[in-house]
Design an enzyme around this catalytic site. Structure first.
Site, PDB file in Angstrom:
ATOM      1  N   ALA A   1     -13.268  35.404 -28.846  1.00 43.72           N
ATOM      2  CA  ALA A   1     -13.444  36.860 -28.777  1.00 43.72           C
ATOM      3  C   ALA A   1     -12.743  37.426 -27.554  1.00 43.72           C
ATOM      4  O   ALA A   1     -12.086  38.476 -27.623  1.00 43.72           O
ATOM      5  CB  ALA A   1     -14.934  37.202 -28.749  1.00 43.72           C
ATOM      6  N   TYR A   2     -12.893  36.743 -26.432  1.00 41.69           N
ATOM      7  CA  TYR A   2     -12.253  37.194 -25.193  1.00 41.69           C
ATOM      8  C   TYR A   2     -10.742  37.167 -25.338  1.00 41.69           C
ATOM      9  O   TYR A   2     -10.049  38.136 -24.996  1.00 41.69           O
ATOM     10  CB  TYR A   2     -12.703  36.295 -24.039  1.00 41.69           C
ATOM     11  CG  TYR A   2     -12.110  36.661 -22.699  1.00 41.69           C
ATOM     12  CD1 TYR A   2     -12.543  37.798 -22.029  1.00 41.69           C
ATOM     13  CD2 TYR A   2     -11.146  35.862 -22.092  1.00 41.69           C
ATOM     14  CE1 TYR A   2     -12.012  38.129 -20.792  1.00 41.69           C
ATOM     15  CE2 TYR A   2     -10.606  36.189 -20.867  1.00 41.69           C
ATOM     16  CZ  TYR A   2     -11.039  37.318 -20.220  1.00 41.69           C
ATOM     17  OH  TYR A   2     -10.513  37.662 -18.993  1.00 41.69           O
ATOM     18  N   ALA A   3     -10.197  36.054 -25.867  1.00 42.36           N
ATOM     19  CA  ALA A   3      -8.753  35.931 -26.044  1.00 42.36           C
ATOM     20  C   ALA A   3      -8.228  36.989 -27.016  1.00 42.36           C
ATOM     21  O   ALA A   3      -7.159  37.569 -26.801  1.00 42.36           O
ATOM     22  CB  ALA A   3      -8.395  34.532 -26.532  1.00 42.36           C
TER      23      ALA A   3
ATOM     24  N   SER B   1      -9.446  39.977 -27.580  1.00 37.47           N
ATOM     25  CA  SER B   1      -9.432  41.287 -26.915  1.00 37.47           C
ATOM     26  C   SER B   1      -8.275  41.399 -25.934  1.00 37.47           C
ATOM     27  O   SER B   1      -7.649  42.461 -25.801  1.00 37.47           O
ATOM     28  CB  SER B   1     -10.763  41.526 -26.195  1.00 37.47           C
ATOM     29  OG  SER B   1     -10.936  40.631 -25.093  1.00 37.47           O
TER      30      SER B   1
END
Length: 310
Positions: free
Chosen positions: A190-192, A194
């Site tokens: 999810a972080y990557a 975004s």
């Protein structure tokens, strides 16, 4: 002659060191003079990097707008800046409550900033939210929250302030991104995602606003480490990817990133990638030898899981 020959190397080394020191000192002075009297908005100013950016831009004479989610922490930062400031060369910072994951409030915040100063010269998109875990264990609700904080929040604030920059034909937007805007790391999907989205948006925006003399910059360190915490060695020391990920784990100190953000603003750099040789090599392998990169990463995940099961 023999004594002179012995002294040449130390003297030469001393002379080169002196030149480098003077060059860097002049560079710092020029960087600070470039932001004097400029209206600079810093999101998540209460984070480690946000505080350092606030410090370097405040000492450079910028008119700061410090944004953060907690009023008490904003006041503490304000007091820390004022206590060491020279009133003759600095301006009193403006404090603004802002949670970038709350998209609905961003337009009002942008209006408040523009009503106060009439313009924004530099926007530093610094806010970020992280999450770690297997894809199947992260809820869709949390995925959306990460996207709001790391993508929709920054682009909403940028869109709100951009017309002012375009109409004045001047301005700069800095995105403090991450290596994961270019390179996906397992268990951080999810972080990557975004960060990839933000990178893509600002890369496109750069070309669109160039004709209006608005500069778009991205500063991408590996990881920004905390002030005092050093990473613990993993239990999977034998992993094939341990060297790469231990290099990533140490990251960059917030002070180094803040100084680079200041240089990026003063020199109007378009893109900065703050990483040592190992992450840069990984990015190269990902680009030109993707199958090899995917095989290494998959092998690393399998080894990590085996170690955790023991």
């Amino acid at each position: 002659m023999g004594v002179l020959a012995v002294l040449i190397f130390p003297l030469l080394l001393f002379g080169i060191s002196g030149i480098i020191y003077i060059y860097r000192a002049v560079g710092r002075l020029m960087s600070k003079s470039a932001v004097q009297n400029k209206v600079v908005v810093i999101t998540d100013a209460i984070s480690g990097l946000g505080k350092e950016c606030s410090r370097v831009f405040h000492s450079g004479g910028a008119r700061l707008v410090l944004c953060g989610k907690t009023w008490e922490k904003l006041e503490a930062l304000y007091n820390a800046l004022i206590s060491v400031a020279d009133p003759s060369v600095t301006f009193t910072p403006k404090l603004v409550l802002l949670d970038l994951s709350d998209i609905n409030c961003i337009q009002d915040v942008a209006k408040e900033i523009l009503d106060c100063y009439g313009c924004v010269d530099i926007l530093i998109n610094n806010a970020s939210m992280k999450v770690k875990g297997p894809v199947q264990s992260i809820s869709l609700e949390l995925d959306k929250k990460i996207m709001d904080a790391n993508y929709f929040g920054p682009i909403t604030l940028t869109k709100a302030l951009l017309p002012n920059m375009i109409s004045r034909r001047t301005g700069q937007v800095v995105l403090v991104n991450n290596i994961q805007g270019k390179l996906g790391v397992p268990f951080r999907a999810a972080y990557a995602a975004s960060k990839h989205a933000a990178q893509g948006f600002f890369d496109c925006l750069r070309a669109e606003v160039e004709e209006f003399d608005v500069c778009i910059s991205t500063v991408s360190p590996t990881f920004i480490r905390s002030y005092h915490v050093q990473p613990e060695p993993g239990n999977w020391e034998a992993s094939i990817w341990k060297f790469f990920f231990r290099k990533l784990a140490y990251g960059v100190h917030p002070m180094e990133v803040a100084e680079e953000v200041l240089r990026t603003v003063s020199r109007k750099k378009q893109e900065v990638f703050m990483a040592n040789a190992i992450p840069k090599a990984a990015l190269y392998i990902r680009t030109f030898f993707p199958e090899l990169f995917f095989a290494i990463i998959a092998s690393g995940v399998k080894e990590k899981q085996k170690v955790e099961e023991k």
